[in-house]
Design an enzyme around this catalytic site. Structure first.
Site, mmCIF file in Angstrom:
data_model
loop_
_atom_site.group_PDB
_atom_site.id
_atom_site.type_symbol
_atom_site.label_atom_id
_atom_site.label_comp_id
_atom_site.label_asym_id
_atom_site.label_seq_id
_atom_site.Cartn_x
_atom_site.Cartn_y
_atom_site.Cartn_z
ATOM 1 C CG ASP A 289 -1.865 1.108 1.322
ATOM 2 O OD1 ASP A 289 -2.685 1.200 0.387
ATOM 3 O OD2 ASP A 289 -1.828 1.905 2.275
ATOM 4 C CD GLU A 331 -2.408 2.255 -3.486
ATOM 5 O OE1 GLU A 331 -3.346 3.013 -3.783
ATOM 6 O OE2 GLU A 331 -1.604 2.529 -2.582
HETATM 7 C C1 OTU Z 1 -4.197 3.569 -0.337
HETATM 8 O O1 OTU Z 1 -4.544 4.511 -1.318
HETATM 9 C C2 OTU Z 1 -5.398 2.676 -0.101
HETATM 10 O O2 OTU Z 1 -5.780 2.047 -1.286
HETATM 11 C C3 OTU Z 1 -6.508 3.492 0.499
HETATM 12 O O3 OTU Z 1 -7.709 2.766 0.615
HETATM 13 C C4 OTU Z 1 -6.036 4.000 1.826
HETATM 14 O O4 OTU Z 1 -6.994 4.900 2.324
HETATM 15 C C5 OTU Z 1 -4.693 4.724 1.739
HETATM 16 O O5 OTU Z 1 -3.739 4.072 0.898
HETATM 17 C C6 OTU Z 1 -4.063 4.786 3.092
HETATM 18 O O6 OTU Z 1 -3.676 3.519 3.534
HETATM 19 O O7 OTU Z 1 -4.813 7.962 -1.300
HETATM 20 O O8 OTU Z 1 -7.214 7.469 -2.165
HETATM 21 O O9 OTU Z 1 -0.790 6.806 -4.418
HETATM 22 O O10 OTU Z 1 -3.488 7.635 -3.802
HETATM 23 O O11 OTU Z 1 -1.807 5.147 -1.922
HETATM 24 C C7 OTU Z 1 -6.307 6.435 -2.163
HETATM 25 C C8 OTU Z 1 -1.202 7.470 -3.286
HETATM 26 C C9 OTU Z 1 -5.002 6.827 -1.599
HETATM 27 C C10 OTU Z 1 -2.586 7.261 -2.826
HETATM 28 C C11 OTU Z 1 -2.893 5.830 -2.414
HETATM 29 C C12 OTU Z 1 -3.941 5.797 -1.386
#
Ligand code: OTU
Length: 640
Positions: A289, A331
């Protein structure tokens, strides 16, 4: 304690001695893997931590952790490692299909997920991503993205033992279990977080805590706000102690998600231990993540810094030693130049493809496939041994991550175009077919993102006549560009938005819950009924899935563009075994009107082609008409 030497060969004997002192002698298999991967791990670790006096000791501790983990790795998983090692490209197969769901929302519990295995097989899944399932704070935990223990399953869902058993059951059913490894941050309730706040020895530097606003202010000059609806900036204030103002802690996402401090090698070691633990439960892929955020440096955006890659590669080398079949999935929802930097056999073998996802929606809104076409031609290629995960939507928002430079080349200006796309997809644009909801509207920057289920975004909720076809078209693209296609479970039966999230105080503040509904039992019951939207989507989509599995040209990720010379038609080809062999030509019309492709455009192929979706022969010599939102997958033979 000595520092690390610059040459790995100068340290290997001493590291091995220190590690075996802790764990006992290495067995043959670990000896071999240690010898193979230490030369990779050492320079990475030295680049990150070589300046520290405890560098050697810390690396020895990491190796000891890996050796101990290998010793306790179940034999079935070791056998699985061997199997994967003899077929390292297994995940590039055209038989791969991913599904993603929340354990509680889709099936109530891990036991419910196990009971759903027959359905997963019916759909054809070979990869199942279960959304965060670890212990996390009560109430709002960002859907579990605030982890309080990586070794405990949320008791409402089940136990770690059940998870390990589920992984084994899934593996027997031909399905790899994927879970999130949320390693940029923990929840504020994690034991490490409590210890850090209490300044327990050994934990002071696990997070980034500052006595006042001096450093946070300095950092924030160059940081982007990620969740501005939760708190401004990237820091939150801790409660005051003894009348002194509270200190400030780095929290990129929600106020209860505290960023780990990877400049501290103890954090690296601890997290490597958690990864190895999960690998030994039978998890086959870790979805890493928020990879872009893991390293911070003053005066920079602290996203995608070079050290982020060093860290990922170092973790990868550790895993190769002790759980060699585990894969990493990145991700990184960032600029496309940055997204690809995470994708390499020695870093993340899999990556979300946020660009293709966003530009599929762009093409449907504008009825203009040029940005998507350009991205497929220019930005689709990946190194051998890696693959995209192609999705139509996920549990998060759609962010419009295309490169402004690319858009400018075709006369599209990034800023107003993103505004248009946001307006279009949140239903503010006149005549729009979409029923999405805004997420993280930032009035300061004009930045915003969009949420909604595939069916609601594509027009089914609005009753648009093209809605169902757009759902299928979007999936037909994700299924045919290569890599692992990933379906958000519920989308295959055209599930609509669920607005009830706004009445629950734990979810009301986060509009992403609109597209994370519970398993729609009624729609699944209709999945064979062709008079329903659920039945139409399910029947057509499962047919496409079966077709993909029978089409070897869809394996891997090689793709070349095809200019259909029509303003609403996207075109690309998936190669066969040789340049002269048959290949698959994909043509997709994103417009609301039929598109006629002239015969001359198709003159480079033998006239007789096969539509692999319906098995019918197609005569290319008379041209081709694609219906509104229609597509074809054609097996064509290039003329010599
Ligand atoms: C990720 O996404 C997860 O997919 C999210 O569900 C979480 O809320 C977040 O991390 C925190 O753990 O901001 O709107 O690339 O876009 O990592 C999604 C940067 C998110 C971010 C992404 C993040």
């Amino acid at each position: 304690m000595p520092r690390l030497n610059t040459e790995w060969s100068a340290d290997i004997a001493e590291i091995r001695r220190l590690a075996t002192e802790r764990t006992g002698p290495f067995d043959d298999a670990f000896t071999r893997r240690f010898a193979q991967h230490f030369p990779t791990l050492h320079p990475l670790f030295a680049a990150l931590y070589g300046h520290r006096d405890d560098g050697l000791e810390q690396l020895a501790a990491v190796v000891a952790e890996a050796a101990a983990s290998w010793n306790s790795r179940p034999d079935t998983l070791k056998a699985h490692d061997d199997e994967r090692e003899s077929n390292p490209d297994w995940f590039l197969s055209n038989r791969m299909l991913g599904g993603v769901c929340y354990v509680d929302r889709f099936a109530g519990s891990l036991a419910g997920i196990r009971d759903s295995i027959p359905y997963f097989q019916e759909l054809g899944l070979t990869y199942l991503h279960l959304m965060p399932l670890f212990e996390s704070p009560e109430g709002n935990s960002d859907g579990g993205y605030a982890v309080s223990s990586y070794r405990k399953v949320d008791p409402a869902l089940g136990t770690m033992e059940e998870l390990a058993n589920l992984a084994a059951d899934l593996r027997r059913a031909g399905i790899s279990l994927v879970v999130d490894f949320i390693f940029n941050h923990t929840s504020n309730e994690h034991e490490w977080a409590r210890n850090a706040v209490a300044a327990e020895p050994g934990y002071e530097d696990f997070y980034l805590i500052f006595p006042d606003r001096t450093m946070p202010d300095a950092y924030e000059l160059t940081l982007r706000e990620i969740f501005p609806e939760d708190h401004a900036g990237s820091f939150v204030q801790l409660p005051s102690v003894d009348g002194r103002p509270g200190r400030w802690i780095w929290a990129t996402f929600h106020h209860f998600q505290w960023d780990l401090n990877y400049a501290n090698p103890a954090v690296f070691r601890a997290m490597a231990g958690e990864m190895l633990f999960l690998a030994n439960q039978g998890i086959e892929v870790l979805r890493l993540d928020a990879v872009a955020f893991i390293w911070k440096r003053l005066g920079t955006p602290s996203e995608s810094l070079p050290e982020a890659h060093l860290l990922l590669r170092a973790f990868n080398a550790v895993l190769r030693m002790a759980a060699p079949s585990l894969l990493f999935k990145s991700e990184a929802i960032v600029h496309p130049d940055e997204v690809v930097q995470y994708v390499a056999p020695e870093e993340c073998q899999l990556s979300y493809n946020p660009l293709q996802m966003a530009l599929t929606w762009d093409a449907l809104a504008t009825r203009d496939p040029r940005l998507l076409q350009q991205a497929l031609v220019r930005r689709h290629a990946l190194p051998p041994g890696t693959a995209w995960v192609n999705y139509v939507r996920n549990h998060d928002d759609i962010s419009w991550t295309f490169a402004d430079e690319d858009a400018a080349e075709i006369g599209i200006h990034g800023y107003p175009h993103r505004r248009f796309l946001n307006d279009f997809y949140v239903g503010r644009y006149p005549g729009t077919f979409a029923r999405g909801v805004p997420f993280q509207d930032n009035p300061k920057t004009g930045d915003a993102r969009v949420t909604g289920t595939t069916a609601s975004l594509a027009g089914v909720e609005a009753g648009d006549p093209g809605g169902i076809d757009r759902v299928l078209l979007a999936h037909a693209i994700a299924l045919s560009t290569g890599g692992v296609p990933l379906i958000y479970l519920g989308d295959e039966v055209a599930q609509l938005n669920d607005y009830s999230y706004a009445r629950n105080p734990d979810t009301a503040g986060d509009s992403r819950w609109v597209h994370r509904p519970e398993r729609p039992a009624d729609l699944y019951a209709q999945r064979e009924d062709l008079t329903t939207a659920a039945g139409k989507v399910f029947t057509a989509l499962t047919h496409l899935i079966r077709t993909r599995k029978e089409t070897p040209e869809f394996a891997g990720g090689r793709l070349s563009g095809f200019d259909a010379r029509h303003r609403s038609v996207l075109g690309y080809q998936r190669p066969g075994a040789t340049d002269a062999a048959a290949r698959i030509l994909v043509l997709a019309n994103v417009d609301d009107h039929p598109a006629v492709i002239r015969a001359t455009v198709l003159a480079g192929f033998e006239a007789g082609a096969i539509d692999i979706v319906d098995g019918e022969r197609v005569d290319l010599a008379v041209g081709l008409t694609l219906p509104a939102h229609g597509f074809v997958w054609l097996r064509v033979v290039p003329l010599a």
